[in-house]
Design a protein around this motif. Structure first.
Motif, PDB file in Angstrom:
ATOM      1  N   GLU A 252       0.813  -1.207   0.000  1.00  0.00           N
ATOM      2  CA  GLU A 252       0.000   0.000   0.000  1.00  0.00           C
ATOM      3  C   GLU A 252       0.853   1.267   0.000  1.00  0.00           C
ATOM      4  N   LYS A 253       2.010   1.224   0.652  1.00  0.00           N
ATOM      5  CA  LYS A 253       2.827   2.423   0.822  1.00  0.00           C
ATOM      6  C   LYS A 253       3.809   2.663  -0.320  1.00  0.00           C
ATOM      7  N   ARG A 254       4.206   1.611  -1.032  1.00  0.00           N
ATOM      8  CA  ARG A 254       5.244   1.802  -2.042  1.00  0.00           C
ATOM      9  C   ARG A 254       4.689   2.523  -3.275  1.00  0.00           C
ATOM     10  N   ALA A 255       5.571   3.211  -3.959  1.00  0.00           N
ATOM     11  CA  ALA A 255       5.182   4.010  -5.123  1.00  0.00           C
ATOM     12  C   ALA A 255       5.275   3.175  -6.400  1.00  0.00           C
ATOM     13  N   ARG A 256       4.246   3.246  -7.200  1.00  0.00           N
ATOM     14  CA  ARG A 256       4.250   2.607  -8.506  1.00  0.00           C
ATOM     15  C   ARG A 256       4.770   3.577  -9.553  1.00  0.00           C
ATOM     16  N   ILE A 257       5.498   3.038 -10.528  1.00  0.00           N
ATOM     17  CA  ILE A 257       5.994   3.845 -11.636  1.00  0.00           C
ATOM     18  C   ILE A 257       5.230   3.435 -12.882  1.00  0.00           C
ATOM     19  N   PHE A 258       4.452   4.355 -13.418  1.00  0.00           N
ATOM     20  CA  PHE A 258       3.647   4.066 -14.598  1.00  0.00           C
ATOM     21  C   PHE A 258       4.325   4.649 -15.837  1.00  0.00           C
ATOM     22  N   LEU A 259       4.528   3.806 -16.839  1.00  0.00           N
ATOM     23  CA  LEU A 259       5.147   4.246 -18.082  1.00  0.00           C
ATOM     24  C   LEU A 259       4.077   4.762 -19.031  1.00  0.00           C
ATOM     25  N   GLU A 260       4.327   5.914 -19.613  1.00  0.00           N
ATOM     26  CA  GLU A 260       3.385   6.488 -20.561  1.00  0.00           C
ATOM     27  C   GLU A 260       3.685   5.994 -21.969  1.00  0.00           C
ATOM     28  N   GLY A 261       2.644   5.903 -22.784  1.00  0.00           N
ATOM     29  CA  GLY A 261       2.822   5.507 -24.183  1.00  0.00           C
ATOM     30  C   GLY A 261       3.067   4.022 -24.355  1.00  0.00           C
ATOM     31  N   ASP A 262       3.342   3.641 -25.589  1.00  0.00           N
ATOM     32  CA  ASP A 262       3.581   2.243 -25.940  1.00  0.00           C
ATOM     33  C   ASP A 262       5.028   2.042 -26.354  1.00  0.00           C
ATOM     34  N   VAL A 263       5.416   0.773 -26.413  1.00  0.00           N
ATOM     35  CA  VAL A 263       6.758   0.456 -26.902  1.00  0.00           C
ATOM     36  C   VAL A 263       6.862   0.861 -28.367  1.00  0.00           C
ATOM     37  N   PRO A 264       7.886   1.626 -28.760  1.00  0.00           N
ATOM     38  CA  PRO A 264       8.024   2.032 -30.173  1.00  0.00           C
ATOM     39  C   PRO A 264       8.180   0.835 -31.095  1.00  0.00           C
ATOM     40  N   SER A 265       7.885   1.041 -32.363  1.00  0.00           N
ATOM     41  CA  SER A 265       8.036  -0.028 -33.350  1.00  0.00           C
ATOM     42  C   SER A 265       9.509  -0.288 -33.622  1.00  0.00           C
ATOM     43  N   PRO A 266       9.941  -1.546 -33.654  1.00  0.00           N
ATOM     44  CA  PRO A 266      11.340  -1.850 -33.989  1.00  0.00           C
ATOM     45  C   PRO A 266      11.681  -1.494 -35.431  1.00  0.00           C
ATOM     46  N   VAL A 267      10.659  -1.316 -36.276  1.00  0.00           N
ATOM     47  CA  VAL A 267      10.905  -0.893 -37.657  1.00  0.00           C
ATOM     48  C   VAL A 267      11.389   0.553 -37.694  1.00  0.00           C
ATOM     49  N   ASN A 268      10.882   1.350 -36.757  1.00  0.00           N
ATOM     50  CA  ASN A 268      11.240   2.766 -36.717  1.00  0.00           C
ATOM     51  C   ASN A 268      11.538   3.167 -35.275  1.00  0.00           C
ATOM     52  N   PRO A 269      12.662   2.681 -34.718  1.00  0.00           N
ATOM     53  CA  PRO A 269      12.974   3.001 -33.327  1.00  0.00           C
ATOM     54  C   PRO A 269      13.321   4.478 -33.166  1.00  0.00           C
ATOM     55  N   PRO A 270      13.127   5.013 -31.973  1.00  0.00           N
ATOM     56  CA  PRO A 270      13.443   6.426 -31.746  1.00  0.00           C
ATOM     57  C   PRO A 270      14.950   6.663 -31.799  1.00  0.00           C
ATOM     58  N   PRO A 271      15.376   7.871 -32.114  1.00  0.00           N
ATOM     59  CA  PRO A 271      16.810   8.172 -32.107  1.00  0.00           C
ATOM     60  C   PRO A 271      17.347   8.193 -30.686  1.00  0.00           C
ATOM     61  N   GLY A 272      18.655   8.032 -30.569  1.00  0.00           N
ATOM     62  CA  GLY A 272      19.262   8.062 -29.241  1.00  0.00           C
ATOM     63  C   GLY A 272      18.880   6.850 -28.420  1.00  0.00           C
ATOM     64  N   CYS A 273      18.545   7.082 -27.163  1.00  0.00           N
ATOM     65  CA  CYS A 273      18.125   6.006 -26.266  1.00  0.00           C
ATOM     66  C   CYS A 273      16.732   5.521 -26.653  1.00  0.00           C
ATOM     67  N   ASN A 274      16.577   4.225 -26.836  1.00  0.00           N
ATOM     68  CA  ASN A 274      15.276   3.671 -27.220  1.00  0.00           C
ATOM     69  C   ASN A 274      14.177   3.961 -26.203  1.00  0.00           C
ATOM     70  N   PHE A 275      14.567   4.145 -24.956  1.00  0.00           N
ATOM     71  CA  PHE A 275      13.575   4.285 -23.892  1.00  0.00           C
ATOM     72  C   PHE A 275      13.161   5.737 -23.644  1.00  0.00           C
ATOM     73  N   HIS A 276      13.835   6.705 -24.249  1.00  0.00           N
ATOM     74  CA  HIS A 276      13.612   8.097 -23.856  1.00  0.00           C
ATOM     75  C   HIS A 276      12.172   8.603 -24.077  1.00  0.00           C
ATOM     76  N   PRO A 277      11.398   8.102 -25.084  1.00  0.00           N
ATOM     77  CA  PRO A 277      10.023   8.625 -25.213  1.00  0.00           C
ATOM     78  C   PRO A 277       9.123   8.286 -24.027  1.00  0.00           C
ATOM     79  N   ARG A 278       9.493   7.285 -23.238  1.00  0.00           N
ATOM     80  CA  ARG A 278       8.646   6.863 -22.113  1.00  0.00           C
ATOM     81  C   ARG A 278       9.292   7.142 -20.758  1.00  0.00           C
TER      82      ARG A 278
END
Length: 309
Positions: A252-278
């Motif tokens: 009950e006390k611990r904090a949850r971390i919610f990721l926004e958005g969806d996993v990017p497409s591997p066909v068109n990954p984001p530039p730089g760090c793959n995880f930065h959009p989320r």
């Protein structure tokens, strides 16, 4: 990916990219991440079911990524695979004894007169009665079918086994039984595992080292204890925050971390760090720099420019 009617390239996909890890003899590396991140592709490349386009794969100090099939076949006696689905991985037209004994027949590992004795030994090893050898797969429960799959993987006395989500299709109570069996076999037979899973609680139970993947890359790798007590990558922290804790007051006390958005497409990954959009901690540099795994000390490596030593 080629066009169907025209001979031209429509897109290219890197299922895994710049992945590097080592599994010590007698240890288990847990490979975790969301579906589609490349875990199974890594396992199949290691077994040379898939031929990697670049990079090296060393097995027992021998480079195998470019060996011809004639030289790979003998090595496969030492490398085996336990499949995810115990229902579709067994031939419904063969008896359980025939399924387990098939590797012995294919590799001519023992004469037919000794094959039955070896199969009976394998059945006992995984907790099944030899009297079940004449049954067909549909006559077994899911847990029993997975035990048959494990017995088949052990038939050639391998040194290394890839467990591709071997408990994800089973009930929770049966998952514990199969995981305990794998641990017992590892200790008894001196096996080495690559344990692929999306369930961090199962990985914690069986692994010595844990590698966390996101969109084809390893973002963190360390011992299971260090990972759970000191996760450094934002993605790892988010995954661990979703693992249930069997204590209602702590939960009950611990904090949850919610990721926004969806996993990017591997066909068109984001530039730089793959995880930065989320990532809530991302800065402008994260859009430009593709971080490499950096040793943070104590054999703990992380791919994130926002993590400091």
């Amino acid at each position: 990916m080629a066009g169907i009617l025209r001979k031209h390239s429509t897109a290219s996909v890197k299922a895994v990219d710049d992945v590097s890890f080592m599994i010590r003899k007698g240890e288990t590396l847990g490979l975790v991440g969301e579906s589609g991140c490349g875990k199974t592709t890594i396992g199949r490349c290691v077994l040379r079911i898939y031929v990697p386009t670049s990079g090296d794969i060393l097995f027992q100090n021998k480079e195998i990524s470019r060996l011809p099939e004639s030289e790979i076949r003998p090595l496969r006696r030492q490398m085996q695979l336990i499949f995810q689905d115990p229902f579709s991985s067994l031939d419904p037209r063969q008896t359980a004894g025939s399924i387990v004994g098939e590797p012995l027949k294919i590799h001519s590992a023992s004469p037919p007169s000794e094959r039955r004795e070896r199969v009976e030994e394998l059945f006992r090893l995984v907790g099944l009665e030899p009297s079940m050898m004449r049954r067909y797969p549909h006559e077994f429960s899911g847990g029993q079918r997975q035990r048959i799959g494990i017995a088949r993987a052990l038939a050639m006395n391998p040194a290394f086994i890839i467990c591709d989500e071997p408990v994800s299709a089973l009930d929770v109570s049966i998952q514990a039984q199969i995981t305990n069996l794998l641990e017992e076999l590892k200790s008894r037979l001196g096996l080495t595992y690559l344990f692929i899973s999306h369930d961090l609680s199962v990985v914690r139970h069986i692994s010595d080292q844990v590698a966390v993947m996101y969109l084809g890359r390893i973002v963190e790798i360390t011992s299971w204890r260090e990972l759970y007590e000191n996760p450094l990558h934002p993605y790892t922290q988010a995954l661990l925050s979703a693992v249930p804790i069997p204590d209602p007051f702590v939960e009950e006390k611990r904090a949850r971390i919610f990721l926004e958005g969806d996993v990017p497409s591997p066909v068109n990954p984001p530039p730089g760090c793959n995880f930065h959009p989320r990532c809530a901690r991302a800065i402008d540099a994260c859009k430009e720099v593709s971080p490499a795994l950096v040793d943070m000390g104590g054999d703990h490596r992380v791919a994130c420019i926002r993590v400091e030593k």
